[in-house]
Enzyme design. Structure first.
Site, PDB file in Angstrom:
ATOM      1  N   GLU A  19       1.153  -8.951   7.385  1.00  0.00           N
ATOM      2  CA  GLU A  19       2.140  -8.425   8.193  1.00  0.00           C
ATOM      3  C   GLU A  19       2.140  -9.299   9.549  1.00  0.00           C
ATOM      4  OE1 GLU A  19       1.067  -4.416   8.491  1.00  0.00           O
ATOM      5  OE2 GLU A  19       2.488  -3.568   7.008  1.00  0.00           O
TER       6      GLU A  19
ATOM      7  N   GLN B 100      -7.522  -1.746   6.744  1.00  0.00           N
ATOM      8  CA  GLN B 100      -6.160  -1.893   6.266  1.00  0.00           C
ATOM      9  C   GLN B 100      -5.513  -3.023   7.336  1.00  0.00           C
ATOM     10  OE1 GLN B 100      -3.263  -0.926   2.764  1.00  0.00           O
ATOM     11  NE2 GLN B 100      -1.955  -0.814   4.907  1.00  0.00           N
ATOM     12  N   GLU B 101      -5.178  -2.396   8.497  1.00  0.00           N
ATOM     13  CA  GLU B 101      -4.967  -2.510  10.168  1.00  0.00           C
ATOM     14  C   GLU B 101      -5.550  -2.296  11.191  1.00  0.00           C
ATOM     15  OE1 GLU B 101      -1.056  -2.633  10.160  1.00  0.00           O
ATOM     16  OE2 GLU B 101      -0.097  -1.320   8.431  1.00  0.00           O
TER      17      GLU B 101
ATOM     18  N   HIS C 277       8.097  -0.378   9.516  1.00  0.00           N
ATOM     19  CA  HIS C 277       7.908  -1.340   8.665  1.00  0.00           C
ATOM     20  C   HIS C 277       7.337  -1.220   6.971  1.00  0.00           C
ATOM     21  CE1 HIS C 277       4.277  -3.657   9.549  1.00  0.00           C
ATOM     22  NE2 HIS C 277       3.797  -2.959   9.429  1.00  0.00           N
ATOM     23  N   ARG C 278       7.223  -2.384   6.204  1.00  0.00           N
ATOM     24  CA  ARG C 278       6.824  -2.292   5.364  1.00  0.00           C
ATOM     25  C   ARG C 278       6.096  -3.802   5.089  1.00  0.00           C
ATOM     26  NH1 ARG C 278       7.148   2.725   2.048  1.00  0.00           N
ATOM     27  NH2 ARG C 278       4.933   1.601   1.851  1.00  0.00           N
ATOM     28  N   SER C 279       4.891  -3.604   4.368  1.00  0.00           N
ATOM     29  CA  SER C 279       4.323  -5.576   4.572  1.00  0.00           C
ATOM     30  C   SER C 279       5.588  -6.339   3.734  1.00  0.00           C
ATOM     31  CB  SER C 279       3.474  -5.711   3.605  1.00  0.00           C
ATOM     32  OG  SER C 279       3.217  -5.056   2.248  1.00  0.00           O
TER      33      SER C 279
ATOM     34  N   SER D 263       0.918  -1.481  -0.115  1.00  0.00           N
ATOM     35  CA  SER D 263      -0.168  -0.035   0.232  1.00  0.00           C
ATOM     36  C   SER D 263       1.011   1.113  -0.082  1.00  0.00           C
ATOM     37  CB  SER D 263      -0.677  -0.532   1.339  1.00  0.00           C
ATOM     38  OG  SER D 263      -1.842   1.083   1.289  1.00  0.00           O
TER      39      SER D 263
ATOM     40  N   LYS E 227       6.295   0.736  14.359  1.00  0.00           N
ATOM     41  CA  LYS E 227       4.633  -0.320  14.125  1.00  0.00           C
ATOM     42  C   LYS E 227       5.646  -1.437  13.160  1.00  0.00           C
ATOM     43  CE  LYS E 227       1.654  -0.033  10.421  1.00  0.00           C
ATOM     44  NZ  LYS E 227       0.539   1.360   9.962  1.00  0.00           N
TER      45      LYS E 227
ATOM     46  N   GLU F  79      -4.302   6.239  11.226  1.00  0.00           N
ATOM     47  CA  GLU F  79      -3.207   6.151  10.250  1.00  0.00           C
ATOM     48  C   GLU F  79      -4.312   6.760   9.224  1.00  0.00           C
ATOM     49  OE1 GLU F  79       0.239   3.516   8.181  1.00  0.00           O
ATOM     50  OE2 GLU F  79      -0.268   3.214  10.742  1.00  0.00           O
TER      51      GLU F  79
ATOM     52  N   HIS G 254      -3.988  -6.082   2.435  1.00  0.00           N
ATOM     53  CA  HIS G 254      -2.822  -6.711   3.429  1.00  0.00           C
ATOM     54  C   HIS G 254      -3.920  -8.530   3.584  1.00  0.00           C
ATOM     55  CE1 HIS G 254       0.124  -3.649   5.476  1.00  0.00           C
ATOM     56  NE2 HIS G 254      -0.004  -3.754   3.324  1.00  0.00           N
TER      57      HIS G 254
ATOM     58  N   ASP H 135       0.734   9.161   7.202  1.00  0.00           N
ATOM     59  CA  ASP H 135       1.221   7.914   6.308  1.00  0.00           C
ATOM     60  C   ASP H 135       1.832   8.433   5.027  1.00  0.00           C
ATOM     61  OD1 ASP H 135       2.984   5.879   5.457  1.00  0.00           O
ATOM     62  OD2 ASP H 135       1.884   4.720   5.380  1.00  0.00           O
TER      63      ASP H 135
ATOM     64  N   LYS I  40       9.225   6.164   7.572  1.00  0.00           N
ATOM     65  CA  LYS I  40       9.515   4.906   6.456  1.00  0.00           C
ATOM     66  C   LYS I  40      10.760   4.518   5.843  1.00  0.00           C
ATOM     67  CE  LYS I  40       4.795   2.333   6.061  1.00  0.00           C
ATOM     68  NZ  LYS I  40       3.499   2.200   5.213  1.00  0.00           N
TER      69      LYS I  40
ATOM     70  N   ASP J 139      -5.207   1.721  10.913  1.00  0.00           N
ATOM     71  CA  ASP J 139      -4.772   2.066   9.384  1.00  0.00           C
ATOM     72  C   ASP J 139      -5.764   1.695   8.856  1.00  0.00           C
ATOM     73  OD1 ASP J 139      -2.889   2.605   7.236  1.00  0.00           O
ATOM     74  OD2 ASP J 139      -1.232   1.319   7.430  1.00  0.00           O
TER      75      ASP J 139
END
Length: 419
Positions: free
Chosen positions: A204, A162-163, A363-365, A41, A386, A283, A154, A310, A335, A241
């Site tokens: 993730e 998403q999260e 982090h990233r996915s 994303s 995160k 987020e 994700h 983000d 990031k 998120d």
């Protein structure tokens, strides 16, 4: 002076099984390696990820051309540079590329080099990596924003958001923070099983049950928190998120259902969720260029709610300054690969902290075994980190590194502050 004697790049693989770049730098008969992560994303204003889109052998995902550019061009330019002069090395990389979004060499190539240089400098100086950033004493451990349920880009379920994350607000140490999350995650797993749903995990590490409504996921998490003996919104808080870029069309949003509704109605729904589920952090509640809507929600929420940019900021100093003037948020996600070098990342963190924003290292996915961001979080006294759930080794590696750092700091470390 410790001079760089060699630099090698190679194609390796990330946690999604996609190619990515690893850089290895040499000086003083020592070496250090770093791997660049990759996002799914992504914001349109992020630094460019260079891939071989026409290479059918790797389905257009290889990074072999970027690797070649490092080994043929960049390595020669960095040879004999002082390994300890991070700013100069990063400036050389930025100038060599010469484009705003690092499209010539790719931020994935430049960042792998930049992180490897930072690691080797610390190794040669015989000091921990976390001591080479902004803070030299009175280190603080970040609170984990731990992913427990995946949706959006994700996962393959019907969740819009998403999260879904938890943050152990009452933890007095990082060790205790992880223990609290561990208990909630295991109770959540039991609750998902009882529904007859799969407990397989997403990119993730969070669970990805086949549920369709955001409220269903939130109700499960609240039950898991209560089952663990904690109080929702006090001991442990729920954080989201949204990744609203994916849910935006013609000035309307489909965050709360598949139906697109106005910004004002979307904000009303956010406020209801915050009140009902005691949510403490959101987020990317709106799209990356919808500055007006970000300002609207900031004017509506309580001061103790964290609004995190983000895709809005993409770890870019110019965009962060715009957001500050617009009163768009009170926090920023950091990031490294959104901007492409360690130096630029630190500049953003410094400015964010100067204006009173919370900084959240992320982090990233598509991740790797590299634990650089764990040290970065401690070395900048960032408020939170995160880095996924308490599963999948590429996520857990970061938590384990933070536990090691806490052990080294013994009684000298405290947990960071949160809003």
């Amino acid at each position: 002076m410790s001079k760089i004697t060699n630099l090698i790049a190679r194609q390796v693989y990330d946690s999604r099984g996609n190619p990515t770049i690893e850089a290895e730098v040499f000086a003083n008969n020592m070496r250090a390696r770093a791997i660049c992560p990759s996002g799914a994303s992504t914001g349109t204003h992020e630094a460019y990820e260079k891939r071989d889109t026409s290479n059918k052998k790797y389905l257009g995902r290889s990074v072999l051309n970027a690797v070649k550019l490092v080994n043929k061009i960049i390595s020669k330019k960095l040879r004999n540079q002082n390994i300890h002069n991070q700013e100069k090395i990063d400036y050389i990389l930025i100038k060599l590329d010469g484009t705003k979004q690092k499209k010539k060499f790719g931020a994935n190539a430049l960042l792998a080099i930049s992180m490897a240089v930072k690691k080797l400098s610390a190794r040669i100086r015989k000091i921990p990596l976390y001591k080479t950033f902004l803070v030299k004493k009175n280190f603080r451990l970040p609170y984990p924003l731990m992913n427990v349920i995946n949706g959006g880009a994700h996962a393959n379920n019907g969740l819009r958001i998403q999260e879904f994350m938890i943050r152990p607000d009452k933890a007095k140490s990082f060790t205790e923070a992880i223990r609290m999350c561990f208990i909630v995650i295991n109770n959540l797993k039991t609750l998902i099983k009882q529904r007859g749903e799969s407990t397989s995990v997403g990119d993730e590490g969070g669970f990805a049950p086949m549920i369709n409504k955001n409220e269903e996921a939130l109700n499960l998490i609240v039950r898991a928190i209560q089952k663990s003996g904690f109080k929702n919104g006090n001991d442990i808080s729920i954080c989201l998120d949204v990744a609203a870029n994916e849910l935006f069309k013609k000035n309307k949003y489909s965050i709360h259902s598949k139906k697109f509704i106005s910004v004002d109605k979307t904000i009303i729904r956010y406020l209801k969720l915050i009140k009902k589920y005691k949510i403490k952090s959101i987020e990317d509640p709106f799209a990356e260029d919808d500055w007006q809507s970000w300002n609207k929600i900031m004017n509506k929420i309580d001061k103790n709610i964290q609004i995190v940019g983000d895709d809005l900021y993409v770890t870019n100093l110019e965009r962060l300054k715009m957001g500050f003037l617009n009163k768009s948020s009170n926090s920023i996600l950091i990031k490294l690969n959104q901007i492409g070098t360690v130096t630029e990342t630190l500049e953003v963190i410094k400015f964010a902290q100067k204006i009173g924003y919370n900084t959240i290292i992320s982090h990233r996915s598509g991740e790797s075994e590299d634990t650089f961001i764990a040290d970065l979080a401690v070395g900048t006294n960032s408020n939170q980190i995160k880095t996924g759930s308490l599963s999948r080794s590429e996520r857990v590696a970061k938590y384990n590194q933070l536990l090691r750092i806490e052990e080294k700091l013994t009684n000298k470390s405290k947990m960071s502050r949160i809003i």
